[in-house]
Scaffold this active site. Structure first.
Site, PDB file in Angstrom:
ATOM      1  N   ARG A   1      78.402 -11.486 -28.494  1.00 44.10           N
ATOM      2  CA  ARG A   1      78.474 -10.354 -29.425  1.00 44.10           C
ATOM      3  C   ARG A   1      78.088 -10.745 -30.850  1.00 44.10           C
ATOM      4  O   ARG A   1      77.781  -9.894 -31.675  1.00 44.10           O
ATOM      5  CB  ARG A   1      79.859  -9.697 -29.348  1.00 44.10           C
TER       6      ARG A   1
ATOM      7  N   GLU B   1      92.802 -23.154 -24.810  1.00 44.53           N
ATOM      8  CA  GLU B   1      94.220 -23.224 -24.446  1.00 44.53           C
ATOM      9  C   GLU B   1      94.395 -24.140 -23.220  1.00 44.53           C
ATOM     10  O   GLU B   1      95.255 -25.006 -23.185  1.00 44.53           O
ATOM     11  CB  GLU B   1      94.708 -21.812 -24.140  1.00 44.53           C
TER      12      GLU B   1
HETATM   13  P1  AMP Z   1      88.574 -17.601 -30.965  1.00 44.32           P
HETATM   14  O1  AMP Z   1      87.756 -18.833 -30.680  1.00 44.32           O
HETATM   15  O2  AMP Z   1      89.958 -17.673 -30.425  1.00 44.32           O
HETATM   16  O3  AMP Z   1      88.532 -17.231 -32.445  1.00 44.32           O
HETATM   17  O4  AMP Z   1      87.906 -16.407 -30.148  1.00 44.32           O
HETATM   18  C1  AMP Z   1      86.779 -15.759 -30.640  1.00 44.32           C
HETATM   19  C2  AMP Z   1      85.847 -15.338 -29.547  1.00 44.32           C
HETATM   20  O5  AMP Z   1      86.532 -14.758 -28.429  1.00 44.32           O
HETATM   21  C3  AMP Z   1      84.907 -14.279 -30.072  1.00 44.32           C
HETATM   22  O6  AMP Z   1      83.598 -14.566 -29.590  1.00 44.32           O
HETATM   23  C4  AMP Z   1      85.444 -12.968 -29.526  1.00 44.32           C
HETATM   24  O7  AMP Z   1      84.390 -12.131 -29.139  1.00 44.32           O
HETATM   25  C5  AMP Z   1      86.329 -13.359 -28.363  1.00 44.32           C
HETATM   26  N1  AMP Z   1      87.677 -12.745 -28.415  1.00 44.32           N
HETATM   27  C6  AMP Z   1      88.855 -13.416 -28.559  1.00 44.32           C
HETATM   28  N2  AMP Z   1      89.919 -12.589 -28.538  1.00 44.32           N
HETATM   29  C7  AMP Z   1      89.406 -11.347 -28.415  1.00 44.32           C
HETATM   30  C8  AMP Z   1      89.995 -10.030 -28.372  1.00 44.32           C
HETATM   31  N3  AMP Z   1      91.339  -9.841 -28.444  1.00 44.32           N
HETATM   32  N4  AMP Z   1      89.177  -8.959 -28.246  1.00 44.32           N
HETATM   33  C9  AMP Z   1      87.836  -9.128 -28.180  1.00 44.32           C
HETATM   34  N5  AMP Z   1      87.227 -10.338 -28.217  1.00 44.32           N
HETATM   35  C10 AMP Z   1      87.989 -11.446 -28.328  1.00 44.32           C
END
Ligand code: AMP
Length: 171
Positions: free
Chosen positions: A58, A95
């Protein structure tokens, strides 16, 4: 414009306990899409970026129009095995287990100024790994651009000390 109202919540996707923030409802709203891109461009305009790095998948959707309006190039960061030419890679912790991101070796030149773009920051792990990758290449990271920030997960605190734009925040 109330961007939050255009972002759909899907409980328990992709697994129980996760509230998925679905930006497809924002994308199919023509005014919402234009407003979102215009706002991102306005907020990143003065950073002097030469390349926008979009994180699969995205981050591609928002990274390309951002690059276009900033007169910058666009470079994709992808999951393993998707990019056809020689890559630089970084492994990072999830995780449970690890993940890996790749970027074409000829996509970025040392010294170039880059923005990292994704739709959403949650824990910040993905954006941080991407930042390490571009810094290892010798690029100058000038900022991050997100549509959504999940504040409670503290992702912002995981990132290097450069400007961070997020248009919609959830506590
Ligand atoms: P992080 O590495 O934990 O910051 O996760 C970010 C990535 O996971 C991004 O590419 C988001 O598109 C996806 N992502 C994580 N949590 C969500 C959520 N609650 N809703 C939509 N996309 C998420």
């Amino acid at each position: 414009m109330d961007l939050k109202a255009l972002i759909r919540e899907i409980p328990d996707f992709p697994k129980p306990g996760i509230v998925f923030r679905d930006i497809t409802t924002l994308l199919h709203n023509a005014e919402g899409l234009r407003y979102t891109i215009d706002l991102l461009v306005d907020q990143c305009r003065d950073w002097g970026a030469e390349q926008v790095i979009g994180i699969e998948s995205r981050g591609f959707i928002f990274g390309v129009p951002l690059a276009y309006h900033l007169n910058a190039g666009f470079v994709p960061v992808r999951k393993p095995g998707k990019l056809p030419a020689a890559v630089h890679a970084i492994e990072y912790d999830l995780e449970y287990g690890t993940d890996r991101l790749e970027i074409h070796q000829d996509g970025l030149q040392p010294g170039c100024k880059v923005i990292i773009a994704d739709d959403l920051i949650a824990t910040g792990g993905t954006a941080r790994a991407t930042a390490e990758l571009v810094q290892r290449i010798g690029c100058e990271l000038v900022g991050f651009s997100f549509i959504v920030e999940l504040k409670a997960l503290g992702g912002r605190q995981q990132l290097p000390d450069v400007p961070i734009v997020s248009l919609v925040a959830y506590d």
